[in-house]
Write an enzyme that holds these catalytic residues in place. Structure first.
Site, PDB file in Angstrom:
ATOM      1  N   GLN A  78       0.799  -1.224   0.000  1.00 29.12           N
ATOM      2  CA  GLN A  78       0.000   0.000   0.000  1.00 29.12           C
ATOM      3  C   GLN A  78       0.832   1.274   0.000  1.00 29.12           C
ATOM      4  O   GLN A  78       0.318   2.340  -0.317  1.00 29.12           O
ATOM      5  CB  GLN A  78      -0.941   0.000   1.203  1.00 29.12           C
ATOM      6  CG  GLN A  78      -1.943  -1.141   1.134  1.00 29.12           C
ATOM      7  CD  GLN A  78      -2.883  -1.151   2.312  1.00 29.12           C
ATOM      8  OE1 GLN A  78      -2.635  -1.851   3.285  1.00 29.12           O
ATOM      9  NE2 GLN A  78      -3.946  -0.389   2.250  1.00 29.12           N
ATOM     10  N   HIS A 184       0.740  -9.500   3.967  1.00 34.53           N
ATOM     11  CA  HIS A 184      -0.375  -8.549   3.919  1.00 34.53           C
ATOM     12  C   HIS A 184      -0.972  -8.604   2.507  1.00 34.53           C
ATOM     13  O   HIS A 184      -0.915  -7.630   1.749  1.00 34.53           O
ATOM     14  CB  HIS A 184       0.097  -7.144   4.288  1.00 34.53           C
ATOM     15  CG  HIS A 184      -0.994  -6.274   4.833  1.00 34.53           C
ATOM     16  ND1 HIS A 184      -1.049  -5.847   6.137  1.00 34.53           N
ATOM     17  CD2 HIS A 184      -2.108  -5.753   4.245  1.00 34.53           C
ATOM     18  CE1 HIS A 184      -2.123  -5.100   6.325  1.00 34.53           C
ATOM     19  NE2 HIS A 184      -2.791  -5.027   5.178  1.00 34.53           N
ATOM     20  N   GLU A 230      -5.547 -10.395   8.219  1.00 33.10           N
ATOM     21  CA  GLU A 230      -6.942 -10.475   7.793  1.00 33.10           C
ATOM     22  C   GLU A 230      -7.232 -11.621   6.832  1.00 33.10           C
ATOM     23  O   GLU A 230      -7.552 -11.403   5.651  1.00 33.10           O
ATOM     24  CB  GLU A 230      -7.373  -9.144   7.176  1.00 33.10           C
ATOM     25  CG  GLU A 230      -7.334  -8.000   8.167  1.00 33.10           C
ATOM     26  CD  GLU A 230      -8.066  -6.750   7.676  1.00 33.10           C
ATOM     27  OE1 GLU A 230      -8.515  -6.733   6.524  1.00 33.10           O
ATOM     28  OE2 GLU A 230      -8.181  -5.800   8.461  1.00 33.10           O
ATOM     29  N   GLU A 439      -5.223  -2.552  13.967  1.00 33.30           N
ATOM     30  CA  GLU A 439      -5.652  -1.515  13.028  1.00 33.30           C
ATOM     31  C   GLU A 439      -6.927  -0.846  13.532  1.00 33.30           C
ATOM     32  O   GLU A 439      -7.845  -1.526  14.002  1.00 33.30           O
ATOM     33  CB  GLU A 439      -5.989  -2.081  11.638  1.00 33.30           C
ATOM     34  CG  GLU A 439      -4.802  -2.462  10.810  1.00 33.30           C
ATOM     35  CD  GLU A 439      -5.183  -2.988   9.427  1.00 33.30           C
ATOM     36  OE1 GLU A 439      -6.202  -2.522   8.863  1.00 33.30           O
ATOM     37  OE2 GLU A 439      -4.464  -3.863   8.937  1.00 33.30           O
TER      38      GLU A 439
HETATM   39  C1  BGC Z   1      -6.450  -3.749   5.800  1.00 33.94           C
HETATM   40  C2  BGC Z   1      -5.659  -2.550   5.362  1.00 33.94           C
HETATM   41  C3  BGC Z   1      -6.572  -1.479   4.818  1.00 33.94           C
HETATM   42  C4  BGC Z   1      -7.559  -1.096   5.895  1.00 33.94           C
HETATM   43  C5  BGC Z   1      -8.497   0.032   5.535  1.00 33.94           C
HETATM   44  C6  BGC Z   1      -7.710  -3.406   6.518  1.00 33.94           C
HETATM   45  O1  BGC Z   1      -8.657  -4.328   6.142  1.00 33.94           O
HETATM   46  O2  BGC Z   1      -5.642  -4.608   6.573  1.00 33.94           O
HETATM   47  O3  BGC Z   1      -4.722  -2.983   4.430  1.00 33.94           O
HETATM   48  O4  BGC Z   1      -5.877  -0.377   4.377  1.00 33.94           O
HETATM   49  O5  BGC Z   1      -8.335  -2.213   6.203  1.00 33.94           O
HETATM   50  O6  BGC Z   1      -9.275  -0.259   4.450  1.00 33.94           O
END
Ligand code: BGC
Length: 535
Positions: A78, A184, A230, A439
């Site tokens: 990303q 990832h 995820e 996150e």
């Molecule tokens: C992911 C990230 C993504 C974030 C926001 C998460 O599902 O791990 O890679 O940027 O969501 O969309």
């Protein structure tokens, strides 16, 4: 009825999340405004007064405990760019974005992204400037092993190794703890071409070899490891409904096969660390699992059960094998019921052998959660058996509460209480372990430098964390904000803005500009307090 199905499907968490790819006409670039440091600070002070009184949630005024570490996160595909530079191999996301542009909302690719491959020093300075204690980053498998295969030392891309080694050393020198994700979503394309990627158990052994190599190469720099990020998105979006790379459409089938292989890959990588590296490197390993919180639409027992079923299909599909050695019972029952209903002799959900259960069970050193949004869930009738999808297996109706504010993407329904609830659910469901929020952050489509909505989001969610810690005795030890800067948001492209720094994708050096939220986050990390005066 069919119309209704379409509507519901588009509202399922997986679908809703990536529905934006179909909303081609939506404006994705907002007006960029600029604001100086003083202005930003005044805004923060103003917000502390204004939002504090107008917002429904009382902000917790306790200090962040010393045991609670706060930081930021992002991932190689990303931000790095340099997609074919420095010896890196092609990934499924490079291929997906470049060959199926219609799947990405702005038809963009990760070729350059934020160019962090060349600008990582600037990024570390930003992260340090935020007073971040952690930086969660990912290693690109295809930068270390360009084809994904390990065939002795000649297969290792030394330039990639040097890149991460230098970056990790610089991080440690700055006293920022690295938390490193091994996967990832960026599978080397060769592994997809050769045997179908995550649909084959071969990938688990190759991932384990890659993990061992990373432990050997970087183990002395890293204490916090994440095997896979995820798995739900990897499998459901990638191999179920096919809206993510590699775009395989096998709903209710491919996703479950993938889930089993992902769990085997994780478990093998965990065991290798445990047996060969833990004694020397003394680190921790976990898989990062995401879910929205599912709030029942009523207190009727079948609606309450439906919301719990959604949690078990979303988080439990991965959490239960890791903590208890098998899929959740309700998931096994539901998929079996619908498999037999459509005339199959065995369930579409693969079984684990006793050896596999043993291998997977207990492969956790801490609990993780990526949390962004809360969805509503209620019970619904049985769908016709000739319709096959995870969503029908789950058998819920899902929607967004219209009373709650929304972020940019369609699935982004904001309810900070959902974070507190999911933390409590993790504790109740899996036991009293250390939890890290790997996150959390706000995605918008504006790119505004003045982003009071992001300040509010961060503050309210951190407040929910403090409630969970102080009121509910949840052992929450970490929080990673996603993200310190805007990034390539997969199918959301570059128009989906999720950073505390704005990235100008039109400038050759991808200029990063501080948003107001960065100032707020910096103060929170420094003062370890969400409001003006903490007690
Ligand atoms: C992911 C990230 C993504 C974030 C926001 C998460 O599902 O791990 O890679 O940027 O969501 O969309």
């Amino acid at each position: 009825m069919f119309y209704c199905f379409e509507f519901l499907v588009s509202l399922s968490s997986t679908f809703i999340r990536y529905r934006s790819i179909k909303v081609g006409s939506r404006s994705i670039c907002g007006q960029k405004s600029t604001m100086g440091g003083l202005q930003g600070l005044l805004l923060v002070l103003f917000l502390q007064g204004l939002l504090g009184s107008s917002h429904v949630q009382a902000i917790n005024n306790r200090f962040l405990p010393d045991s609670f570490k706060i930081g930021v996160a992002n991932a190689a595909p990303q931000i790095e760019g340099a997609w074919n530079e420095g010896g890196k191999g092609e990934t499924i996301w490079d291929r997906f974005a470049m060959t199926r542009p219609e799947m990405i909302i702005d038809r963009s690719t990760p070729e350059v992204a934020c160019d962090s491959y060349h600008r990582w020093r600037e990024d570390l300075a930003i992260i340090k400037g935020l007073n971040s204690q952690f930086y969660r980053l990912s290693i690109a498998w295809s930068r270390i092993l360009p084809t994904g295969y390990y065939n002795g030392s000649q297969s290792i891309n030394q330039e990639g190794v040097r890149y991460y080694k230098t970056l990790l050393r610089a991080l440690n020198a700055l006293d920022i703890e690295p938390m490193v994700t091994l996967y990832h979503w960026d599978l080397p394309q060769q592994l997809q071409d050769d045997f179908g990627g995550w649909l084959s158990p071969k990938v688990a052994d190759l991932f384990a070899e890659y993990a061992r190599l990373c432990y050997e190469l970087f183990g002395d720099e890293i204490r916090w490891w994440i095997t896979i990020n995820e798995p739900k998105q990897v499998c459901e979006a990638g191999y179920g409904v096919g809206v993510f790379a590699p775009g395989i459409f096998k709903p209710g089938e491919g996703n479950y096969i993938c889930a089993k292989n992902v769990l085997l890959a994780h478990a093998k990588a965990y065991r290798i660390y445990d047996e060969e590296f833990r004694a020397t490197n003394k680190g921790k390993v976990a898989m990062v699992i995401d879910t929205p919180w599912f709030e029942p639409g009523s207190q009727r027992p079948d609606d309450v059960a439906a919301a719990e079923r959604a949690r078990l299909f979303m988080y439990g599909l991965y959490g239960h094998p890791i903590y208890y050695g098998d899929w959740p019972e309700i998931v096994k029952d539901r998929v079996a019921l619908r498999s037999y209903g459509e005339g199959l002799e065995v369930s579409r959900l693969p079984e684990f052998t006793p050896e596999e259960k043993e291998l997977i069970k207990g492969t956790h050193d801490y609990l993780t959660i990526n949390y962004y949004a809360t969805h509503m869930a209620n019970a619904t009738g049985e769908a016709p058996f000739d319709r096959r999808s995870t969503y029908d297996d789950m058998n819920i109706i899902e929607w967004l509460n219209p009373a709650w504010p929304k972020g940019g993407p369609d699935w982004f329904s904001i309810w900070p209480m959902g974070l507190r609830k999911v933390l409590n659910w993790l504790k109740e469901t899996y036991g009293d372990h250390e939890i890290v929020i790997t996150e959390n952050g706000l995605s918008d489509n504006t790119g505004d430098i003045q982003d009071p909505h992001r300040i509010q989001y961060i503050r309210d969610h951190l407040s929910a964390c403090l409630d969970a810690i102080y009121e509910d005795n949840v052992r929450l030890v970490g929080y990673m904000a996603w993200s310190f800067m805007d990034d390539w948001e997969w199918t959301g492209g570059y128009g989906s803005r999720i950073g505390m720094y704005y990235v100008d994708y039109n400038s050759p050096n991808r200029t990063r500009t501080r948003k107001a939220s960065a100032l707020y986050f910096r103060e929170v990390c420094k003062n370890r307090c969400l409001v003006a005066n903490c007690v």
